[in-house]
Write a protein that holds these residues in place. Structure first.
Motif, PDB file in Angstrom:
ATOM      1  N   GLU A 300       0.860  -1.261   0.017  1.00 27.11           N
ATOM      2  CA  GLU A 300      -0.158   0.133  -0.001  1.00 27.11           C
ATOM      3  C   GLU A 300       0.831   1.225   0.018  1.00 27.11           C
ATOM      4  O   GLU A 300       0.542   2.252  -0.592  1.00 27.11           O
ATOM      5  CB  GLU A 300      -0.922  -0.070   1.134  1.00 27.11           C
ATOM      6  CG  GLU A 300      -1.825   1.272   1.440  1.00 27.11           C
ATOM      7  CD  GLU A 300      -2.613   1.293   0.263  1.00 27.11           C
ATOM      8  OE1 GLU A 300      -3.095   0.459  -0.741  1.00 27.11           O
ATOM      9  OE2 GLU A 300      -3.103   2.415  -0.217  1.00 27.11           O
ATOM     10  N   ARG A 303       2.173   2.075  -3.535  1.00 23.88           N
ATOM     11  CA  ARG A 303       1.013   2.409  -4.495  1.00 23.88           C
ATOM     12  C   ARG A 303       1.004   3.760  -4.174  1.00 23.88           C
ATOM     13  O   ARG A 303       0.776   4.723  -5.205  1.00 23.88           O
ATOM     14  CB  ARG A 303      -0.091   1.454  -4.078  1.00 23.88           C
ATOM     15  CG  ARG A 303      -1.363   1.793  -5.007  1.00 23.88           C
ATOM     16  CD  ARG A 303      -2.585   0.965  -4.606  1.00 23.88           C
ATOM     17  NE  ARG A 303      -3.199   1.848  -3.478  1.00 23.88           N
ATOM     18  CZ  ARG A 303      -3.879   2.953  -3.741  1.00 23.88           C
ATOM     19  NH1 ARG A 303      -4.288   3.505  -5.033  1.00 23.88           N
ATOM     20  NH2 ARG A 303      -4.611   3.491  -2.607  1.00 23.88           N
ATOM     21  N   GLN A 304       0.903   4.234  -2.854  1.00 16.12           N
ATOM     22  CA  GLN A 304       0.555   5.560  -2.652  1.00 16.12           C
ATOM     23  C   GLN A 304       1.734   6.487  -3.077  1.00 16.12           C
ATOM     24  O   GLN A 304       1.323   7.649  -3.672  1.00 16.12           O
ATOM     25  CB  GLN A 304       0.477   5.857  -0.955  1.00 16.12           C
ATOM     26  CG  GLN A 304      -0.934   5.388  -0.735  1.00 16.12           C
ATOM     27  CD  GLN A 304      -1.395   5.634   0.870  1.00 16.12           C
ATOM     28  OE1 GLN A 304      -0.434   6.342   1.449  1.00 16.12           O
ATOM     29  NE2 GLN A 304      -2.259   5.220   1.237  1.00 16.12           N
ATOM     30  N   MET A 307       1.313   7.012  -6.859  1.00 12.74           N
ATOM     31  CA  MET A 307       0.065   7.781  -7.211  1.00 12.74           C
ATOM     32  C   MET A 307       0.268   9.248  -6.900  1.00 12.74           C
ATOM     33  O   MET A 307      -0.073  10.264  -7.764  1.00 12.74           O
ATOM     34  CB  MET A 307      -1.049   7.434  -6.285  1.00 12.74           C
ATOM     35  CG  MET A 307      -1.886   6.242  -6.639  1.00 12.74           C
ATOM     36  SD  MET A 307      -1.848   5.468  -8.476  1.00 12.74           S
ATOM     37  CE  MET A 307      -3.205   6.643  -8.746  1.00 12.74           C
ATOM     38  N   GLN A 332       4.807  -2.864 -11.389  1.00  8.87           N
ATOM     39  CA  GLN A 332       4.031  -2.184 -10.285  1.00  8.87           C
ATOM     40  C   GLN A 332       3.374  -0.905 -10.571  1.00  8.87           C
ATOM     41  O   GLN A 332       2.256  -0.574 -10.044  1.00  8.87           O
ATOM     42  CB  GLN A 332       5.109  -2.000  -9.171  1.00  8.87           C
ATOM     43  CG  GLN A 332       5.319  -3.345  -8.389  1.00  8.87           C
ATOM     44  CD  GLN A 332       6.474  -3.210  -7.486  1.00  8.87           C
ATOM     45  OE1 GLN A 332       7.497  -2.560  -7.555  1.00  8.87           O
ATOM     46  NE2 GLN A 332       6.406  -3.920  -6.399  1.00  8.87           N
ATOM     47  N   ALA A 336      -0.593   0.062 -10.153  1.00  6.33           N
ATOM     48  CA  ALA A 336      -1.072   1.307  -9.385  1.00  6.33           C
ATOM     49  C   ALA A 336      -2.022   1.880 -10.235  1.00  6.33           C
ATOM     50  O   ALA A 336      -3.320   2.344  -9.741  1.00  6.33           O
ATOM     51  CB  ALA A 336       0.079   1.900  -8.650  1.00  6.33           C
ATOM     52  N   LYS A 339      -5.521   0.335 -11.115  1.00  8.73           N
ATOM     53  CA  LYS A 339      -6.357   0.288 -10.183  1.00  8.73           C
ATOM     54  C   LYS A 339      -6.983   1.898 -10.047  1.00  8.73           C
ATOM     55  O   LYS A 339      -8.289   1.803  -9.742  1.00  8.73           O
ATOM     56  CB  LYS A 339      -5.634   0.275  -8.798  1.00  8.73           C
ATOM     57  CG  LYS A 339      -6.154  -1.141  -7.878  1.00  8.73           C
ATOM     58  CD  LYS A 339      -7.410  -1.680  -8.346  1.00  8.73           C
ATOM     59  CE  LYS A 339      -7.946  -2.561  -7.304  1.00  8.73           C
ATOM     60  NZ  LYS A 339      -8.819  -3.512  -7.887  1.00  8.73           N
ATOM     61  N   ARG A 340      -6.170   2.799 -10.292  1.00 12.02           N
ATOM     62  CA  ARG A 340      -6.856   4.225 -10.173  1.00 12.02           C
ATOM     63  C   ARG A 340      -7.636   4.420 -11.387  1.00 12.02           C
ATOM     64  O   ARG A 340      -8.779   5.097 -11.099  1.00 12.02           O
ATOM     65  CB  ARG A 340      -5.522   5.365 -10.203  1.00 12.02           C
ATOM     66  CG  ARG A 340      -6.414   6.653 -10.076  1.00 12.02           C
ATOM     67  CD  ARG A 340      -5.497   7.640 -10.174  1.00 12.02           C
ATOM     68  NE  ARG A 340      -4.939   7.787 -11.665  1.00 12.02           N
ATOM     69  CZ  ARG A 340      -4.123   8.848 -11.993  1.00 12.02           C
ATOM     70  NH1 ARG A 340      -3.665   9.852 -11.051  1.00 12.02           N
ATOM     71  NH2 ARG A 340      -3.728   8.730 -13.403  1.00 12.02           N
TER      72      ARG A 340
END
Lengths: 347, 485
Positions: A300, A303-304, A307, A332, A336, A339-340
């Motif tokens: 997580e 991922r952040q 983003m 990766q 990410a 997903k967004r």
């Protein structure tokens, strides 16, 4: 004044933000079911246009040249373009038919139309007691309509019900939209018009009438699903077509193996595919299945990070993101972003 | 049952057309037959009728999916339910079902490509095949105008199916091609039924114009004046679209048709033409095979056809109802160059062949050739013995290519000579097919006697029902009119 199709291309270029080439637009409009095109369509909120227009590569190249010549776009790389301010201004008043939702109905639209058009032709000729040659010729459609009719009786009553359902549905659209649909139908005494012919009658751009036609079909699909009790006949034409997960068939196999608890490398070995191919599948799954967790492949925290960088740099270009971060793989980053890209597309 | 009563009962006809009875009788007596009948002469009936007399299934091999679909539809129109077209579009589950019940079908249509499928072959081997039909059989011959390498495998296929009697059908074949058909299909005990391919009710005409602009003007003028419906053949998709637009602007009900359109659109246009919603089709050679429209009054060639066989087939789409019709070929200086360029593009160079073989050997998919060229290369690779080098194989192939190129060039130069022909055009064309013209027709060709006025139309044509707004259209479709018409 650019043609309607040119404006569609301009719109796509604007959404793509100089990050994808013309080929991406070509594949998007023609509805190529590759992992890349499916993801792109979601990332850039172009999924409603997925598979809605059959265009040639040469046509898009030609349009790009014209747009560049008119300074609506500028070339930033080989066949990658950015929309200029003038180009953005030209898009100000531009909008698409509201129900257009290409990707959502990609597996249903064509088959639904074939069945409906053959059914209308058949019932119309039955009521008028005339013989006819079917306007759809693929055996699958022929068999479906044959079985559909065999399971029901009384042609006159069917005609009445189908008439009422179509009338009720079309009344919710405006005059032009309803005409675009009805004129393409083949029936007793009339062979249906082609898209070009409809465009000529309406004195509209053929690309526009084609999108309008798709929009009507998507409206049909949406409404008959929501209100299936009010449109039982029309709903029965598409009930078996609905596919919950719009994945390519190879990706589906990978997804099944993932659900059995296999690791990425195991899947690659079992399927005799490259690891990178399996990674493509996983990105496609992440982009298309809301409840799919990417945690096993990406923490997580990371991922952040990704983003944040993507937002700061205002880009979806993988290379730029990767250079700004340490210790993340392309896989990766794609995960990410995939997903967004999820969620409802805004227009 | 007497075959005349089958003809009446199943097809609704009272009598046979030229040749049909003789061919059908030989087929029923178990002979191998090669039959050449003119376009529109009722070739299909020669295997359809025996299907109702012979025990077992009739297998028909046909080169074009759309042609197959048209013929399947035609049989279904006659009320036949036990007919199936095997093609790759059949969904898997249905295909399994069809293969399981294959013997149940009276008529089985298949393309030579799909017959390569082992599962289909083994299914067919369990079916008693009463008759093995090869439609458009000229596709077998390298010397035919429309060579399809897959047709060459049909000889072996027939053996694998227990050598059932064979009927080979064509509308345009020279004697060399007929010999090729007999040899390739290994026909023994063969009866040849070669009827005149002349179409006496179609007048032939060639018009020379000075420029392209003049040609377009002339076309518009002719279409304005002559009896419709009709077909305008052109050499490219762009021209089909352009001429359709020109004619539409003149107020004609017209549309274009070419291979670049989606299948659904193509079928709509074809059906609009068949049901008289359109008067003129502007099209490439993709249009016409399998289209059963009896009342076509004219065929115009806007570009020079490269081969007499193709020309004659296209002309033959006029006047199937036996009524007076006309074929007009428009020629402007330089037209032959288009045809020459197309021949050039059709054949690969030695370098292309070498490159293609290398690509195939390395397992590459893209071998840099057109689809037709690709098929030929694969065919030759199967034929040629393993030689020591790629260059040697390529040279052999190139020799084949050159032979075929020379043949095509010879066909084109025939067309050029024919256009300049001072004597009867019909006689010259029939002579190409080794046929003579015993007596002159009243309306023959522009070299004999021809009055274009005969083919003109004075009265306005009836137009189709006008297009209304959707509410009214919908009512018209579903709600039967009060009181029967």
């Amino acid at each position: 004044m650019p043609s309607y199709l040119a404006k569609v291309v301009l719109f796509c270029l604007s959404r793509l933000n100089g990050e994808r080439s013309l080929a991406a637009i070509y594949h998007l409009l023609n509805g190529k079911k590759s992992a890349q095109t499916l993801q792109d369509s979601k990332w850039y909120h172009l999924d409603f246009l997925f598979g809605t227009l059959a265009v040639q590569k040469s046509e898009i190249l030609h349009i790009a040249n014209r747009l560049e010549h008119e300074r609506l776009i500028e070339r930033i790389d080989n066949d990658t373009y950015k929309v200029t301010e003038k180009g953005e201004a030209a898009l100000a008043q531009f909008s698409f038919p509201a129900y257009l939702n290409g990707l959502r109905y990609v597996n249903e639209t064509e088959a639904f139309w074939r069945r409906l058009s053959l059914l209308v032709q058949t019932i119309s000729n039955l009521v008028h007691e005339t013989t006819f040659e079917p306007i759809q010729r693929d055996e699958e459609t022929l068999l479906f309509v044959k079985r559909w009719l065999l399971s029901r009786r009384n042609a006159a009553a069917l005609a009445q019900s189908l008439y009422e359902e179509l009338h009720r549905l079309l009344s919710r659209l405006d005059e032009k939209e309803a005409n675009v649909f009805v004129w393409r139908l083949t029936s007793y005494e009339r062979i249906g018009l082609t898209n070009e012919q409809v465009a000529l009658v309406l004195q509209e751009d053929p690309a526009y009438t084609q999108l309008l036609f798709q929009h009507v079909l998507h409206f049909f699909l949406k409404t008959t699903e929501k209100e299936s009790h009010r449109f039982p006949l029309l709903f029965s034409l598409r009930a078996d077509l609905y596919e919950t997960i719009p994945l390519t068939s190879s990706t589906k196999k990978t997804y099944e193996l993932l659900q059995q608890g296999r690791t990425l490398d195991e899947i690659a070995r079992i399927r005799r595919l490259k690891r990178s191919t399996i990674e493509d599948h996983i990105v496609e799954i992440a982009a298309n299945i809301p409840h799919f967790s990417i945690a096993p492949f990406l923490s997580e925290e990371k991922r952040q990070q990704i983003m944040r960088v993507a937002e700061k740099l205002r880009t979806k270009k993988l290379r730029m993101i990767k250079e700004a971060l340490e210790d993340v793989s392309y896989f990766q980053i794609r995960l990410a972003l995939a997903k967004r890209g999820d969620g409802d597309g805004d227009r | 049952m007497e075959i005349v009563s089958v003809l009446k009962e199943k097809f609704g006809y009272d009598s046979f057309r030229t040749g049909q009875r003789e061919i059908i009788e030989d087929v029923l007596n178990g002979f191998d037959c090669v039959a050449m009948l003119p376009t529109g002469g009722g070739k299909s009936l020669c295997y359809q009728l025996p299907g109702y007399v012979l025990e077992g299934s009739v297998l028909i091999i046909s080169p074009l999916v759309s042609l197959m679909e048209d013929q399947v539809q035609q049989l279904r129109n006659f009320g036949e339910k036990r007919v199936i077209a095997l093609n790759s579009f059949l969904p898997h589950a249905e295909k399994q079902e069809v293969l399981r019940r294959l013997a149940h079908y009276r008529f089985i249509y298949a393309s030579p490509e799909i017959l390569q499928s082992p599962s289909l072959l083994s299914a067919l081997q369990t079916v008693p095949i009463s008759l093995f039909v090869v439609d458009e059989a000229h596709c077998i011959s390298q010397w035919g105008h429309d060579f399809r390498p897959d047709f060459l495998k049909l000889g072996r296929l027939r053996k694998q199916l227990g050598s059932p009697p064979c009927l080979a059908l064509t509308a345009t074949a020279t004697r060399e091609v007929i010999d090729d058909i007999v040899a390739t299909l290994e026909l023994t005990n063969v009866k040849k039924h070669l009827y005149s391919i002349d179409r006496p009710n179609i007048a032939l005409c060639v018009e020379h114009v000075a420029t392209l602009e003049e040609k377009i003007e002339r076309l518009i003028h002719i279409v304005d004046a002559v009896k419709k419906p009709g077909i305008v053949y052109v050499s490219s998709r762009q021209w089909a679209e352009k001429l359709a637009e020109c004619l539409r602007e003149r107020g004609h009900r017209t549309a274009f048709y070419h291979g670049g359109m989606e299948a659904e659109q193509r079928l709509l246009i074809q059906q609009q033409f068949v049901y008289d919603q359109l008067d003129v089709i502007c099209c490439t050679n993709a249009f016409g095979m399998g289209v059963n429209k009896p009342n076509v009054r004219f065929v115009i060639h806007f570009h020079l056809p490269a081969q007499p066989e193709a020309y004659w087939q296209e002309v033959g789409r006029a006047g199937r109802d036996g009524k007076e019709s006309i074929a007009i070929l428009l020629y402007a200086p330089g037209d032959e160059q288009i045809a020459k360029t197309m021949i050039e593009a059709e054949f690969p160079s030695l370098e292309q062949i070498v490159y293609a073989i290398q690509s195939i050997k390395h397992g590459n998919e893209h071998i840099g050739l057109t689809e037709v060229q690709e098929r030929l290369i694969f065919y030759w690779l199967e034929q040629i013995e393993e030689a020591d080098s790629i260059e040697a194989i390529a040279k052999q192939m190139h020799a084949h290519v050159e032979k075929r190129r020379r043949m095509k060039e010879a066909k084109l130069s025939f067309m050029l000579r024919w256009m300049m022909e001072e004597r009867c055009r019909r006689q010259a064309l029939l002579a190409y097919f080794h046929e003579s013209l015993p007596h002159r027709h009243e309306r023959c060709c522009d070299r004999c006697s021809l009055e274009l006025a005969v083919y003109e139309e004075k009265n306005e044509r009836m137009s189709s029902i006008p297009l209304k707004a959707w509410q009214e259209e919908l009512r018209r479709m579903f709600l039967a009119k009060v009181g029967k018409r």
